[in-house]
Design a protein around this motif. Sequence first.
Motif, PDB file in Angstrom:
ATOM      1  N   ILE A   1       0.872  -1.179   0.000  1.00 38.80           N
ATOM      2  CA  ILE A   1       0.000   0.000   0.000  1.00 38.80           C
ATOM      3  C   ILE A   1       0.906   1.225   0.000  1.00 38.80           C
ATOM      4  N   ARG A   2       0.397   2.323  -0.515  1.00 42.67           N
ATOM      5  CA  ARG A   2       1.165   3.578  -0.494  1.00 42.67           C
ATOM      6  C   ARG A   2       0.697   4.360   0.715  1.00 42.67           C
ATOM      7  N   ARG A   3       1.615   4.646   1.608  1.00 47.19           N
ATOM      8  CA  ARG A   3       1.270   5.389   2.823  1.00 47.19           C
ATOM      9  C   ARG A   3       1.763   6.818   2.720  1.00 47.19           C
ATOM     10  N   ALA A   4       0.975   7.733   3.250  1.00 46.14           N
ATOM     11  CA  ALA A   4       1.416   9.134   3.325  1.00 46.14           C
ATOM     12  C   ALA A   4       2.677   9.195   4.173  1.00 46.14           C
ATOM     13  N   LEU A   5       3.522  10.201   3.900  1.00 46.75           N
ATOM     14  CA  LEU A   5       4.782  10.313   4.648  1.00 46.75           C
ATOM     15  C   LEU A   5       4.567  10.960   6.007  1.00 46.75           C
ATOM     16  N   GLY A   6       3.615  11.887   6.101  1.00 49.86           N
ATOM     17  CA  GLY A   6       3.360  12.587   7.369  1.00 49.86           C
ATOM     18  C   GLY A   6       3.357  14.091   7.156  1.00 49.86           C
ATOM     19  N   VAL A   7       4.194  14.799   7.910  1.00 46.00           N
ATOM     20  CA  VAL A   7       4.278  16.259   7.747  1.00 46.00           C
ATOM     21  C   VAL A   7       5.385  16.557   6.737  1.00 46.00           C
ATOM     22  N   CYS A   8       5.033  17.265   5.680  1.00 46.58           N
ATOM     23  CA  CYS A   8       6.002  17.620   4.643  1.00 46.58           C
ATOM     24  C   CYS A   8       6.230  19.127   4.677  1.00 46.58           C
TER      25      CYS A   8
END
Length: 486
Positions: free
Chosen positions: A141-148
């Motif tokens: 699955i593609r997960r968001a990285l978080g705070v960019c």
Amino acid sequence: MTRPDAQPVASHYIDGGYVEDTAGAPIPVIHPATGETIATVHAATSETIDRALASAARAQTEWAARDGADRGRILRRAAEIMRARNRELSVLETLDTGKPLQETLVADAASGADALEYFGGLAADVTGTAIQFGGDWAYTIRRALGVCVGLGAWNYPTQIACWKAAPALATGNAMVFKPSESTPLCALKVAEILTEAGLPAGLFNVVQGAGEVGAALTTDPRVAKVSLTGSVPVGRRVAAAAAGNMKHVTMELGGKSPILIFDDADLDDAVSAAINGNFYSSGQVCSNGTRVFVQDGIAERFLARLKSRLSNVIPGDPLDEATNFGPMTTRAQMDVVLRHLDRARAEGATVATGGNRMARDGFWMEPTVLTDLTDDMACVREEIFGPVMSVLTFAEEAEGIARANATEFGLAAGVFTRDLARAHRVARAMQAGTVWINQYNLTPAGMPFGGSKASGIGRENARMAMDHFTEAQTIYVSMGRVEAAF
Ligand code: NDP
């Protein structure tokens, strides 16, 4: 913050609203066409930076857990609002950067809206893969990285904010964006519009400040990724700082891109492309084709046509839609360009047209064409980031390719020829992230854009940007028993 009419009402935008913090150093916002101060913002203090990062971190988890279709709907609504307010946003972009309204009406909020719409459409389609191993299988699955963190240059403040925010938000991240201290206003409007479109508080925060604020954001352990649009030297510093705690990076950096114009090219198209690729936005465009290599057979005609077209330049009040050429965005950048021209003259270059500051208030440079150049001159090797075109000649295809590639940069390139096979052969030989054939500097949202060599890492726009704002998680699924040696 002091302000002109209808402009942002405070320096920062955090947790869904404007925030002022007058403890930070004042940053004057100067209208480049006149040199007048039109607003003052304040640099973010460490408390403001902390507040922005904390609110982004708080908001991100819930956002990432939402259905992508919901996220996309908000981005597409923001695109509609931007289009509806195009004129107001374009006026602000013109006040901030000095670029003529004639340009900003079609290039800035419009391009920002395209990115929001494009990534809004893709947000429901963040997919992984499934891999079979006999009975067992794995899926990703593609997960968001978080705070960019997004760090912007001063030439396209609305577009840069949107090109970074749209894929980041579509894939479930939060972003803290720091505009260039020279053009701080437009990103605040993007934040305001995202809130109006329904973006939950904290997901797109804007903090002002110069390099130190960028550096504080880059090194904060809460940050998972840094996406910079800026110069190669700053890119090296930011990437090195981000490596400290292994953050992801996208680096959209500078260039000294070549345009190869062959004898059989459509001369008018080639001249138009060279004009667009050197004088649009007064030359302050990263991918500009500032080394124009013209094949011997048409070099004289090319120069004559170019000079005659340059008589149509209309400098003037950038808010007047008849004006087609604006000032440099900052006094400092005008001075950089003037220094480059002094050096070019000292090295023996001929100034075929322009070459001087214009006699106007503000930061105006004449559109300039340099000839009688060699590849080793500084004006041919270094990014000038102003309205300065270097015209060189070449005899053979192989020679043109070799000289075009003989640079540390690799952002973009152009090829002008009517020979289909040659067009593709030369395009593939170019060491550049983007190559245009019989066109220059068009960057639709569906097309990956970014640099090779020192011009950067990663790509903006297109599906590829979704990959750069996510990471794969692999999940192995056993369908049988667990075997062990003992
Ligand atoms: P800079 O590299 O000077 O600055 C880019 C951003 O980084 C600014 O917001 C700047 O803040 C910030 N910054 C500066 N130092 C640091 C640091 N140590 N840590 C973190 N952030 C920092 O670029 P310019 O604004 O001068 O823009 C011009 C350059 O951008 C040109 O080289 C151009 O080619 C490139 N560019 C590349 C594009 C691309 O897509 N490839 C597109 C547009 C421009 P501040 O300036 O406020 O101090």
